[in-house]
Design a protein around this motif. Structure first.
Motif, PDB file in Angstrom:
ATOM      1  N   LYS A 342      19.371 -10.917 -11.713  1.00 55.27           N
ATOM      2  CA  LYS A 342      19.994 -11.639 -10.497  1.00 55.27           C
ATOM      3  C   LYS A 342      20.378 -13.188 -10.870  1.00 55.27           C
ATOM      4  O   LYS A 342      21.319 -13.637 -10.371  1.00 55.27           O
ATOM      5  CB  LYS A 342      18.962 -11.638  -9.266  1.00 55.27           C
ATOM      6  CG  LYS A 342      19.004 -10.103  -8.843  1.00 55.27           C
ATOM      7  CD  LYS A 342      18.066 -10.205  -7.373  1.00 55.27           C
ATOM      8  CE  LYS A 342      19.142 -10.817  -6.337  1.00 55.27           C
ATOM      9  NZ  LYS A 342      20.359  -9.761  -5.746  1.00 55.27           N
ATOM     10  N   THR A 347      22.858 -14.964  -8.178  1.00 56.64           N
ATOM     11  CA  THR A 347      22.331 -14.624  -7.025  1.00 56.64           C
ATOM     12  C   THR A 347      20.932 -14.812  -6.680  1.00 56.64           C
ATOM     13  O   THR A 347      20.527 -14.309  -5.650  1.00 56.64           O
ATOM     14  CB  THR A 347      22.780 -13.315  -6.549  1.00 56.64           C
ATOM     15  OG1 THR A 347      22.335 -12.257  -7.537  1.00 56.64           O
ATOM     16  CG2 THR A 347      24.516 -13.098  -6.524  1.00 56.64           C
ATOM     17  N   ALA A 351      19.049 -14.300  -2.675  1.00 57.00           N
ATOM     18  CA  ALA A 351      18.417 -12.991  -2.348  1.00 57.00           C
ATOM     19  C   ALA A 351      17.139 -13.302  -1.304  1.00 57.00           C
ATOM     20  O   ALA A 351      16.241 -13.122  -2.157  1.00 57.00           O
ATOM     21  CB  ALA A 351      18.299 -12.199  -3.504  1.00 57.00           C
ATOM     22  N   TYR A 354      14.395 -10.610  -2.323  1.00 61.13           N
ATOM     23  CA  TYR A 354      13.756 -10.670  -3.251  1.00 61.13           C
ATOM     24  C   TYR A 354      12.684 -11.978  -3.080  1.00 61.13           C
ATOM     25  O   TYR A 354      11.615 -11.831  -3.949  1.00 61.13           O
ATOM     26  CB  TYR A 354      14.798 -11.092  -4.791  1.00 61.13           C
ATOM     27  CG  TYR A 354      14.202 -11.340  -5.743  1.00 61.13           C
ATOM     28  CD1 TYR A 354      13.761 -10.245  -6.572  1.00 61.13           C
ATOM     29  CD2 TYR A 354      14.151 -12.467  -6.447  1.00 61.13           C
ATOM     30  CE1 TYR A 354      13.168 -10.439  -7.830  1.00 61.13           C
ATOM     31  CE2 TYR A 354      13.563 -12.653  -7.668  1.00 61.13           C
ATOM     32  CZ  TYR A 354      12.992 -11.719  -8.421  1.00 61.13           C
ATOM     33  OH  TYR A 354      12.426 -11.868  -9.560  1.00 61.13           O
TER      34      TYR A 354
END
Length: 460
Positions: A342, A347, A351, A354
């Motif tokens: 990621k 990103t 996220a 996450y």
């Protein structure tokens, strides 16, 4: 098992379970401070200076609790384990003394300068003191793991009338399991700290506080775990090979493997039944056990039935604890590598799911650390010095009631201490990495500090 033995084991298990959390955290945190301060020396970034001060205060509290909670363990050798002290004290005693002389003295000597010398000594001098504190934590790990590993795989000794005497200190210190267990423990401490740093950073990010500092810490944690988690799995495999050669009964208990055989399956889950010597509700993968344990598709693994019943360790605790440890280790690996993916896509910080996963993973390193210790210590039973001194012969001949009273006291005191320290650390985390005081460019001589010059938290 008599009541005194059971209660003494429970008491020592409770104390070590509480104590080990804080040294493990400070081992990793001291090295993290070295990294941050070295980076600060290169860039002179205010952001890094703030982070150094913030984590330094967290380190101070954790280090203090680790010292206080560990003192009790030394007394227990005399009060609860007099047989062990009398028979193995000639070897274990000096190893623990070496830890005090080479590690604790170093930490104590330089810790004060690290915590309160930021504006009293030069930049490089302060950094050198931080490095010495970190070196002291690693030296402490060295000697503690040497002593414990000697109890797992004794070497370099002679026995006279049941008492151990040293023949070769080199063989004692660098016993067969030491060089595998030392890096396994050190990496476990680093991973535990990394997940705490990453989890705390995501907490700030999700609440939009200290965003720049939290982003930096999270990225460092993700990168570190992505490298170290697979390395830890590799070191764990090497340690498993050592156990297979030197403590085959422990390995059989870990795998709940009853009969010596080839083409052993890997038992993913089961309910081991020690009375019937079988596994109920087993979920396994054919041949994979032999491949992992012996690095051969058709390798043979010794079963528990090969050992006398009195020499077999308990099965349930090592079996389940090992699977928790390994499962968390694989999860650490996956969450870090997914984070790298990621990160490369840009990103990582957007996220939120996450980021929440990192908060849930904050205690994972400590849980894996504790379950790993349970595997090592329970799997060693019924021996306190493997194959030579039984735990039942090492316990002190004291009334069970006395041990029960001290156990209740320890549980109450340590629970209260943990609650207070947890509350205080949470209070510090809520304040967060606020702006640290400016550091003087050229100040090496000691001078009195005014109230305005005091370090943050020095009067709290």
């Amino acid at each position: 098992m008599n009541e005194t033995l059971l209660l003494s084991r429970l008491q020592f298990g409770w104390v070590i379970s509480f104590h080990i959390l804080f040294p493990a955290f400070t081992i990793g945190l001291a090295s993290w401070l070295v990294f941050l301060e070295a980076w600060w020396l290169k860039t002179r970034s205010e952001l890094l200076r703030d982070l150094v001060f913030f984590w330094m205060k967290i380190f101070a509290v954790s280090f203090g609790v680790g010292v206080v909670s560990g003192i009790v363990m030394s007394f227990q050798f005399g009060t609860n384990w007099a047989g062990f002290s009398a028979d193995a004290g000639n070897i274990v005693g000096p190893l623990l003394n070496y830890e005090v002389l080479t590690a604790f003295f170093v930490e104590a000597s330089f810790l004060g300068i690290m915590l309160f010398g930021w504006r009293r000594v030069g930049h490089k001098t302060h950094f050198a003191c931080t490095c010495m504190v970190a070196l002291g934590t690693l030296a402490s790990t060295f000697w503690i793991m040497s002593a414990n590993s000697w109890m797992q795989t004794p070497a370099g000794y002679t026995l006279k009338d049941g008492v151990f005497y040293p023949l070769s200190w080199w063989a004692i210190v660098f016993n067969p399991s030491f060089l595998y267990r030392l890096p396994h423990m050190a990496l476990a401490a680093f991973l535990s700290t990394a997940f705490m740093i990453g989890g705390i950073s995501t907490y700030y990010l999700l609440r939009d506080r200290f965003a720049d500092k939290a982003r930096l810490c999270l990225k460092c944690a993700v990168a570190f775990v992505a490298i170290v988690a697979p390395l830890q799995i590799f070191v764990g495999d090497l340690s498993g090979q050592e156990v297979r050669h030197n403590q085959p009964a422990k390995l059989a208990a870990i795998e709940a493997h009853w009969n010596t055989s080839r083409d052993v399956p890997l038992v993913l889950f089961a309910v081991p039944d020690e009375k019937t010597q079988r596994n109920d509700y087993a979920l396994d993968v054919p041949h994979l056990g032999s491949l992992i344990l012996t690095h051969s598709w058709h390798g043979a693994v010794e079963g528990l039935k090969s050992f006398p019943a009195d020499d077999r360790p308990p099965v349930a605790i090592p079996f389940y604890a090992f699977r928790i440890m390994v499962g968390l280790g694989v999860l650490m690996w996956l969450i870090a590598w997914y984070g790298i993916w990621k990160w490369r896509r840009g990103t990582l910080l957007a996220a939120r799911g996450y980021l929440r996963a990192w908060i849930w993973m904050m205690p994972s390193g400590f849980i894996a650390l504790l379950t790993g210790w349970y595997v090592a210590e329970v799997g060693r039973q019924p021996w306190v010095v493997y194959g030579l001194l039984r735990t039942a012969d090492a316990v002190s001949p004291v009334p069970a009631g006395s041990v029960l009273a001290s156990l209740i006291l320890y549980v109450a005191v340590y629970a209260a201490l943990f609650g207070f320290v947890g509350w205080y650390l949470l209070k510090m985390l809520r304040v967060g990495p606020v702006a640290a005081p400016q550091r003087l460019a050229h100040q090496t001589a000691a001078r009195p500090l005014s109230l305005a010059d005091e370090e943050p938290g020095a009067r709290s």
